[in-house]
Design a protein around this motif. Structure first.
Motif, mmCIF file in Angstrom:
data_model
loop_
_atom_site.group_PDB
_atom_site.id
_atom_site.type_symbol
_atom_site.label_atom_id
_atom_site.label_comp_id
_atom_site.label_asym_id
_atom_site.label_seq_id
_atom_site.Cartn_x
_atom_site.Cartn_y
_atom_site.Cartn_z
ATOM 1 N N THR A 82 -3.662 4.773 -1.590
ATOM 2 C CA THR A 82 -4.689 5.414 -0.778
ATOM 3 C C THR A 82 -4.228 6.816 -0.419
ATOM 4 O OG1 THR A 82 -6.139 5.120 1.144
ATOM 5 C CG2 THR A 82 -3.804 4.611 1.460
ATOM 6 N N THR A 83 -5.167 7.619 -0.002
ATOM 7 C CA THR A 83 -4.832 8.905 0.608
ATOM 8 C C THR A 83 -5.035 8.717 2.110
ATOM 9 O OG1 THR A 83 -7.081 9.779 0.604
ATOM 10 C CG2 THR A 83 -5.766 10.116 -1.408
ATOM 11 N N THR A 84 -4.757 9.743 2.858
ATOM 12 C CA THR A 84 -5.059 9.674 4.293
ATOM 13 C C THR A 84 -6.158 10.673 4.640
ATOM 14 O OG1 THR A 84 -3.273 11.205 4.826
ATOM 15 C CG2 THR A 84 -2.767 8.835 4.926
ATOM 16 N N VAL B 229 0.863 -1.178 0.000
ATOM 17 C CA VAL B 229 0.000 0.000 0.000
ATOM 18 C C VAL B 229 0.900 1.230 0.000
ATOM 19 C CG1 VAL B 229 -1.757 1.320 1.244
ATOM 20 C CG2 VAL B 229 -1.774 -1.181 1.354
ATOM 21 N N ALA C 182 0.645 5.332 0.547
ATOM 22 C CA ALA C 182 -0.217 6.409 1.044
ATOM 23 C C ALA C 182 0.348 7.738 0.563
ATOM 24 C CB ALA C 182 -0.298 6.374 2.562
ATOM 25 N N LYS D 108 -1.574 -1.258 -3.979
ATOM 26 C CA LYS D 108 -2.750 -0.414 -3.813
ATOM 27 C C LYS D 108 -2.289 0.983 -3.427
ATOM 28 C CE LYS D 108 -4.049 -3.302 -0.657
ATOM 29 N NZ LYS D 108 -3.072 -4.371 -0.739
#
Length: 165
Positions: A139-141, A104, A106, A137
């Motif tokens: 994602t943002t936070t 992942v 971020a 993958k």
């Protein structure tokens, strides 16, 4: 069957790099279009660094900082893909087998979705495994923390491996 199960090892890796001036951003061995870069002793590829640590964790062989210390000038600006290959080559010669790696990244920006498939392909190429063994993958936070404030990018990786027989 029990002996195969007893050979299973899981390793985890985590890395963070701060945003810096520049326009060269490499994540997962892929150049990503970005108004900034990441700072680091090597090329600051946060995702490949997390994968290296996951592999080393599963094999109980330290971490990326022990193998490639930032106090050693020879690693200044190093290609993280080459570092990953060096670690993986040693593990393979010892008899380690990679079942899969799951990662992942971020980042608040840039948007990484357009690059995910190429990252997976590059990581599979570096590790000499089938593409189906590599998951990436992004994602943002949700604008929380240092990632949300766009001060840095973080990555985590988990590797499932079989120990040598």
């Amino acid at each position: 069957m029990a002996s195969e199960l007893q050979r299973l090892r899981i390793g985890s890796g985590f890395d963070v790099h701060a945003v810096s001036d520049g326009s060269t951003l490499r994540i997962g061995g892929v150049d990503v279009e970005s108004p900034f870069s990441l700072s680091g002793h090597s090329d600051a590829d946060v995702l490949l660094h997390a994968i290296v640590d996951a592999l080393l964790g599963a094999s109980a062989q330290g971490d990326i900082g022990a193998w490639f210390p930032d106090t050693d000038a020879q690693w200044k600006g190093a290609d993280s893909g080459a570092l990953l290959q060096q670690v993986w080559h040693k593990l393979q010669t010892e008899g380690w087998e990679l079942l899969n790696v799951d990662c992942v990244v971020a980042a608040q920006r840039p948007k990484l979705r357009p690059y995910i498939d190429r990252m997976r392909e590059r990581i599979a190429e570096l590790l000499k495994v089938e593409l189906t063994r590599v998951s990436v993958k992004a994602t943002t936070t949700e604008k929380l923390g240092f990632v949300g404030r766009e001060e840095g990018i973080a990555a985590s990786a988990a590797a499932l491996m079989l120990a040598p027989k």
